[in-house]
Write an enzyme that holds these catalytic residues in place. Structure first.
Site, short mmCIF file in Angstrom:
data_model
loop_
_atom_site.label_atom_id
_atom_site.label_comp_id
_atom_site.label_asym_id
_atom_site.label_seq_id
_atom_site.Cartn_x
_atom_site.Cartn_y
_atom_site.Cartn_z
N ASN A 8 55.62 45.10 40.06
CA ASN A 8 55.34 46.06 38.93
C ASN A 8 56.59 47.22 39.17
O ASN A 8 56.59 47.65 40.63
CB ASN A 8 54.01 46.47 39.31
CG ASN A 8 53.84 47.73 38.10
OD1 ASN A 8 54.63 48.67 38.22
ND2 ASN A 8 52.81 47.68 37.43
N HIS A 11 57.34 52.42 38.73
CA HIS A 11 57.58 53.60 39.20
C HIS A 11 58.98 53.73 39.60
O HIS A 11 59.57 54.95 39.96
CB HIS A 11 56.88 53.83 40.66
CG HIS A 11 55.47 53.83 40.32
ND1 HIS A 11 55.05 54.94 39.63
CD2 HIS A 11 54.32 53.33 40.66
CE1 HIS A 11 53.65 54.72 39.56
NE2 HIS A 11 53.16 53.69 40.13
N HIS A 44 53.64 48.26 33.18
CA HIS A 44 52.36 48.86 32.14
C HIS A 44 52.94 49.99 31.39
O HIS A 44 53.51 50.88 31.67
CB HIS A 44 51.64 49.45 33.52
CG HIS A 44 50.28 49.98 32.73
ND1 HIS A 44 49.36 50.49 33.50
CD2 HIS A 44 49.82 50.10 31.49
CE1 HIS A 44 48.33 50.73 32.88
NE2 HIS A 44 48.64 50.46 31.45
N ARG A 46 52.19 52.65 29.04
CA ARG A 46 50.91 53.42 28.66
C ARG A 46 51.29 53.98 27.40
O ARG A 46 52.40 54.13 27.17
CB ARG A 46 50.86 54.34 29.81
CG ARG A 46 50.27 53.91 31.16
CD ARG A 46 50.25 55.19 32.17
NE ARG A 46 49.45 54.28 33.23
CZ ARG A 46 48.21 54.60 33.31
NH1 ARG A 46 47.41 55.25 32.42
NH2 ARG A 46 47.58 54.11 34.20
N ARG A 50 54.67 57.54 29.99
CA ARG A 50 55.08 58.52 30.88
C ARG A 50 56.11 57.89 31.94
O ARG A 50 56.82 58.43 32.79
CB ARG A 50 53.97 59.19 31.73
CG ARG A 50 53.02 58.02 32.47
CD ARG A 50 51.87 58.78 33.09
NE ARG A 50 51.13 58.04 34.08
CZ ARG A 50 49.61 58.20 34.12
NH1 ARG A 50 48.96 58.89 33.32
NH2 ARG A 50 49.20 57.30 35.01
N GLU A 71 51.47 44.79 30.91
CA GLU A 71 50.03 45.50 31.22
C GLU A 71 49.83 46.70 29.94
O GLU A 71 50.83 47.54 29.90
CB GLU A 71 49.78 46.27 32.40
CG GLU A 71 49.97 45.12 33.71
CD GLU A 71 49.60 45.72 35.11
OE1 GLU A 71 50.13 45.40 36.04
OE2 GLU A 71 49.69 47.12 35.04
N THR A 102 45.38 53.02 37.06
CA THR A 102 44.30 52.22 36.47
C THR A 102 43.23 52.40 37.52
O THR A 102 43.39 52.28 38.74
CB THR A 102 44.80 50.81 36.05
OG1 THR A 102 45.77 50.80 35.54
CG2 THR A 102 43.54 50.22 35.47
N GLU A 153 42.43 38.81 35.89
CA GLU A 153 43.18 39.32 37.44
C GLU A 153 41.98 40.32 37.90
O GLU A 153 41.44 41.48 37.39
CB GLU A 153 44.41 40.39 36.66
CG GLU A 153 45.03 41.11 38.18
CD GLU A 153 46.32 41.78 37.75
OE1 GLU A 153 46.87 41.50 36.85
OE2 GLU A 153 46.60 42.74 38.48
N HIS A 193 46.11 45.82 42.60
CA HIS A 193 46.20 46.89 42.56
C HIS A 193 45.81 47.44 44.00
O HIS A 193 44.63 47.05 44.69
CB HIS A 193 44.78 47.44 41.86
CG HIS A 193 45.18 48.86 41.04
ND1 HIS A 193 45.18 49.88 41.81
CD2 HIS A 193 45.71 49.20 39.85
CE1 HIS A 193 45.41 50.95 41.23
NE2 HIS A 193 45.72 50.67 39.92
N1 PXP Z 1 47.62 45.15 38.52
C1 PXP Z 1 47.17 45.96 37.26
C2 PXP Z 1 46.48 45.47 36.31
C3 PXP Z 1 47.65 47.34 37.25
O1 PXP Z 1 47.32 48.12 36.25
C4 PXP Z 1 48.47 47.54 38.38
C5 PXP Z 1 48.95 49.21 38.31
O2 PXP Z 1 49.87 49.09 37.16
C6 PXP Z 1 49.00 46.96 39.41
C7 PXP Z 1 48.57 45.61 39.40
C8 PXP Z 1 49.79 47.10 40.62
O3 PXP Z 1 49.12 48.15 41.45
P1 PXP Z 1 49.82 48.76 42.72
O4 PXP Z 1 51.00 49.55 41.96
O5 PXP Z 1 48.72 49.75 43.17
O6 PXP Z 1 50.47 47.79 43.53
#
Ligand code: PXP
Length: 238
Positions: A8, A11, A44, A46, A50, A71, A102, A153, A193
């Site tokens: 992901n 960031h 993701h 949103r 942001r 996402e 999330t 997931e 997550h």
């Molecule tokens: N899976 C989902 C469904 C999420 O919403 C997120 C955060 O966007 C992640 C995984 C990744 O989480 P993390 O950034 O804490 O690794």
């Protein structure tokens, strides 16, 4: 089963948006992640955009049509963006106003189920694989299967925040049982997550999970090691 890794890159866009600049570009991050062993790039989108913007998703999907995992919320905005950008797969997640990240799996109220059913149908018509972000709870897995999802997931947020070893073991057991039931229901299983270079190992040992989606830990480490090393290190752990 070989465990796949979805990286992901939200960031990277968070950093870009700190200065409303054009760099660092999530497109570069996606290319580097894939070249360094990631199987998927996860973003993701949103509603407040942001970090990741819809244009980022569109560009990523054009460049990597088979490797973008989007996402988004079960909303008109999320649905429209997914149908327009056509990622390889979509994970539908809950989105609460003001949340930092999330906070858990979908809350399957009757109204949400009705909306999800329609969204899943539309995504399937465009040949987009659909995942639902769920808490590791039997009733929710059964609903996901009934709604026609391809994948669940499993939310690992609670496990990743466990304060004691005993608590972590209990939550791992819940994840293990959920992964078993999901497979029995014909669903593919992902997890994610809050996973990092330490807590990911026990989740990777759970049978039946095909893909882990990890963001914050990898991007945070990449500041010091560089993104290729951060991705390679995580991939090697799985
Ligand atoms: N899976 C989902 C469904 C999420 O919403 C997120 C955060 O966007 C992640 C995984 C990744 O989480 P993390 O950034 O804490 O690794």
């Amino acid at each position: 089963m070989t465990l796949k890794l979805g990286v992901n890159i939200d960031h990277v866009a968070t950093l870009r948006q700190a200065r409303r600049a054009s760099r660092p570009d999530p497109l570069d991050a996606g290319a580097i992640a894939l070249a360094s062993g990631a199987d998927f790039v996860v973003v993701h989108l949103r509603k407040d955009q942001r970090h990741i913007h819809q244009k980022d998703v569109a560009n990523l999907c054009k460049l990597f049509p088979k490797q973008i995992h989007l996402e988004c919320a079960c909303s008109d905005f999320g649905e429209k963006a997914a149908l327009t950008c056509k990622p390889h797969s979509v994970c539908i997640v809950p989105e609460l106003p003001g949340e930092v990240t999330t906070t858990g799996g979908l809350n399957f109220t009757p109204a949400v189920q009705k909306r999800l059913f329609k969204m899943i149908e539309k995504l399937h018509k465009k040949h987009i694989l659909v995942s639902l972000f769920v808490n590791p709870v039997a009733a929710d897995l059964r609903i996901a299967a009934k709604l026609g999802a391809d994948v669940v997931e499993l939310c690992t947020a609670a496990y990743s925040q466990a304060k004691t070893q005993k608590q972590a073991q209990k939550l791992l057991q819940e994840l293990t049982l959920a992964a078993l039931l999901a497979q029995e229901l014909g669903l593919k299983v992902h997890a994610g997550h809050g996973l990092d270079y330490h807590n990911v190992l026990a989740v990777a040992d759970i049978g039946g999970i095909s893909c882990m989606n990890i963001g914050f830990a990898i991007i945070a480490r990449s500041l010091f090691t560089g993104l290729p090393a951060a991705v390679e290190e995580m991939k090697n752990l799985l």
